[in-house]
Motif scaffolding. Structure first.
Motif, PDB file in Angstrom:
ATOM      1  N   ILE A 286       0.710  -1.151  -0.050  1.00  0.00           N
ATOM      2  CA  ILE A 286      -0.053  -0.135   0.089  1.00  0.00           C
ATOM      3  C   ILE A 286       0.922   1.202   0.071  1.00  0.00           C
ATOM      4  CG2 ILE A 286      -1.632   1.494   1.446  1.00  0.00           C
ATOM      5  CD1 ILE A 286      -3.099  -1.111   2.058  1.00  0.00           C
ATOM      6  N   ASN A 287       1.947   1.224   0.900  1.00  0.00           N
ATOM      7  CA  ASN A 287       2.927   2.459   0.879  1.00  0.00           C
ATOM      8  C   ASN A 287       3.563   2.599  -0.496  1.00  0.00           C
ATOM      9  OD1 ASN A 287       2.082   2.957   3.489  1.00  0.00           O
ATOM     10  ND2 ASN A 287       3.634   1.663   4.329  1.00  0.00           N
ATOM     11  N   ASN A 288       3.546   1.459  -1.300  1.00  0.00           N
ATOM     12  CA  ASN A 288       4.368   1.723  -2.574  1.00  0.00           C
ATOM     13  C   ASN A 288       3.434   2.021  -3.789  1.00  0.00           C
ATOM     14  OD1 ASN A 288       6.909   1.159  -1.651  1.00  0.00           O
ATOM     15  ND2 ASN A 288       6.570  -1.194  -1.890  1.00  0.00           N
ATOM     16  N   GLY A 289       2.003   2.375  -3.272  1.00  0.00           N
ATOM     17  CA  GLY A 289       0.982   2.980  -4.393  1.00  0.00           C
ATOM     18  C   GLY A 289      -0.055   1.864  -4.715  1.00  0.00           C
ATOM     19  N   GLU A 290       0.217   0.764  -4.311  1.00  0.00           N
ATOM     20  CA  GLU A 290      -1.082  -0.255  -4.591  1.00  0.00           C
ATOM     21  C   GLU A 290      -2.181  -0.063  -3.838  1.00  0.00           C
ATOM     22  OE1 GLU A 290      -0.350  -2.248  -6.884  1.00  0.00           O
ATOM     23  OE2 GLU A 290       1.789  -2.522  -6.948  1.00  0.00           O
ATOM     24  N   ASN A 291      -3.382  -0.397  -4.527  1.00  0.00           N
ATOM     25  CA  ASN A 291      -4.697  -0.065  -3.719  1.00  0.00           C
ATOM     26  C   ASN A 291      -5.014  -1.470  -2.701  1.00  0.00           C
ATOM     27  OD1 ASN A 291      -5.883  -2.457  -5.003  1.00  0.00           O
ATOM     28  ND2 ASN A 291      -6.605  -1.088  -6.773  1.00  0.00           N
ATOM     29  N   LEU A 292      -5.751  -1.338  -1.901  1.00  0.00           N
ATOM     30  CA  LEU A 292      -6.072  -2.565  -0.929  1.00  0.00           C
ATOM     31  C   LEU A 292      -6.035  -3.732  -1.695  1.00  0.00           C
ATOM     32  CD1 LEU A 292      -6.612  -3.232   1.916  1.00  0.00           C
ATOM     33  CD2 LEU A 292      -8.965  -2.926   1.765  1.00  0.00           C
ATOM     34  N   GLY A 293      -6.984  -4.142  -2.681  1.00  0.00           N
ATOM     35  CA  GLY A 293      -7.092  -5.160  -3.307  1.00  0.00           C
ATOM     36  C   GLY A 293      -5.719  -5.927  -3.799  1.00  0.00           C
TER      37      GLY A 293
END
Length: 378
Positions: A286-293
């Motif tokens: 998430i901290n690398n820019g991915e969404n939750l899913g």
């Protein structure tokens, strides 16, 4: 202008609550804390009353005052655990603390965390969200207990049957034909009789010890091997329970306006080591820019569930993500209860077949022993 009547009312409330607390000892307060902390039902009932009063435009302090008066029977029984709890919370509120802070020591940290979101903006909604989450997770506890308790009882019965056969049925038959060289199922039955007489303590202790080890380690065992075991009971049942509890709490926090990463970090505070592993790995993505899913998918944990992760990859891109997440959590709760009941039925059937198999094996072995005794006499 200052409302004099309102000030007098608040002072009266303060005096009533503080007087109630002054007349109580530490032992009574600790007892009340234990009752409130460990009784979900009692806390939820009180939360519902507070939310109901606030919905009818009572202030939080007015609600607390009314509930304290009711719980203490008009001040006649201030030592009632519920009255002590309300008085303690009211005193904390009078001292400038928020409602979630007032609950410190009286309720689990996760509940306090969820209520802290609505302390300033909308405590009523936060209470209703908390009630929904707690009732949802509680709904799963009974089928999980049933899925584990009944098969364990049947397996214990199987051990008891084996013990009875080995100690009470086989020895007299051996004594009746001491020179017989046993073969086949008869030999197996005789060998079992010898083993059970020498290892009866291990036989009876094996199931409870195994269950105790699973209970003590199920929340702390992590790693890739655990991912494999999460596919089979009882680990799969634990995964479902933790997964739905986490998803419901996450949904409630996000609906309250908390960002995903902040909500995830907050839920780590009282999480088991098992859940912390899942959250920590997800937060990296998430901290690398991915969404939750996407983040959940990249952890390769299949947590909370493979289908849920696939849905979250889609829902995380929607504008109404908060609403979609809430709907997903509630739908999965209903599906999970049904899924656990299915698994319970399978486990029960396996346990019943095991007990039946033990009985059938013993009967066939006994017939073979009788045949071989008869043959030796002929």
């Amino acid at each position: 202008m200052v409302d004099v009547a309102e000030l007098k009312k608040k002072k009266k409330q303060n005096r009533s609550i503080q007087k109630a607390m002054r007349n109580l000892g530490k032992a009574e307060e600790y007892y009340a804390k234990a009752i409130m902390f460990f009784s979900n039902k009692t806390r939820l009932k009180l939360y519902k009353k507070i939310a109901s009063l606030m919905r009818n435009r009572f202030s939080l302090m007015d609600a607390m005052d009314m509930l304290h008066d009711s719980a203490s029977k008009g001040g006649k029984n201030p030592g009632e655990p519920l009255a002590i709890a309300i008085a303690s919370w009211g005193r904390a509120l009078n001292n400038g603390k928020t409602f979630s802070e007032a609950l410190r020591g009286w309720a689990p940290d996760r509940e306090r965390l969820m209520l802290s979101v609505g302390d300033v903006s909308d405590l009523e909604s936060a209470l209703l969200n908390l009630i929904k989450v707690t009732e949802g997770t509680t709904k799963m506890i009974r089928p999980i207990i049933g899925a584990i308790a009944y098969p364990t009882f049947l397996m214990t019965m199987a051990v008891l049957i084996i013990y009875a056969i080995g100690v009470y049925m086989v020895p007299p038959m051996i004594d009746a034909a001491p020179d017989v060289v046993w073969k086949g199922l008869a030999k197996d039955l005789v060998d079992l009789s010898e083993w059970i007489k020498n290892n009866w303590l291990f036989a009876f202790a094996s199931i409870p010890i195994t269950m105790l080890i699973i209970y003590l380690t199920i929340g702390i065992w992590t790693g890739r091997i655990r991912v494999f075991f999460d596919r089979i009971p009882p680990w799969s049942l634990y995964k479902v329970f933790v997964g739905i509890s986490w998803l419901l709490a996450l949904s409630a926090l996000i609906r309250g306006g908390t960002p995903v990463s902040t909500a995830m970090t907050a839920l780590k505070k009282d999480a088991t080591r098992y859940l912390k592993e899942k959250i920590d790995k997800t937060l990296i993505f998430i901290n690398n820019g991915e969404n939750l899913g996407q983040a959940l998918d990249k952890t390769k944990f299949n947590f909370p569930d493979e289908e849920v992760v696939a849905d979250l990859k889609i829902y995380s891109e929607l504008d109404n993500f908060e609403e979609a997440l809430d709907n997903l959590a509630n739908e999965w709760l209903e599906e999970s209860v049904y899924l656990i009941e299915q698994k319970a039925s399978i486990l029960n059937m396996v346990a019943i077949l095991t007990v039946g198999g033990v009985i059938a094996w013993a009967v066939m072995g006994t017939f073979e022993m009788q045949d071989q005794i008869t043959s030796s006499m002929g």
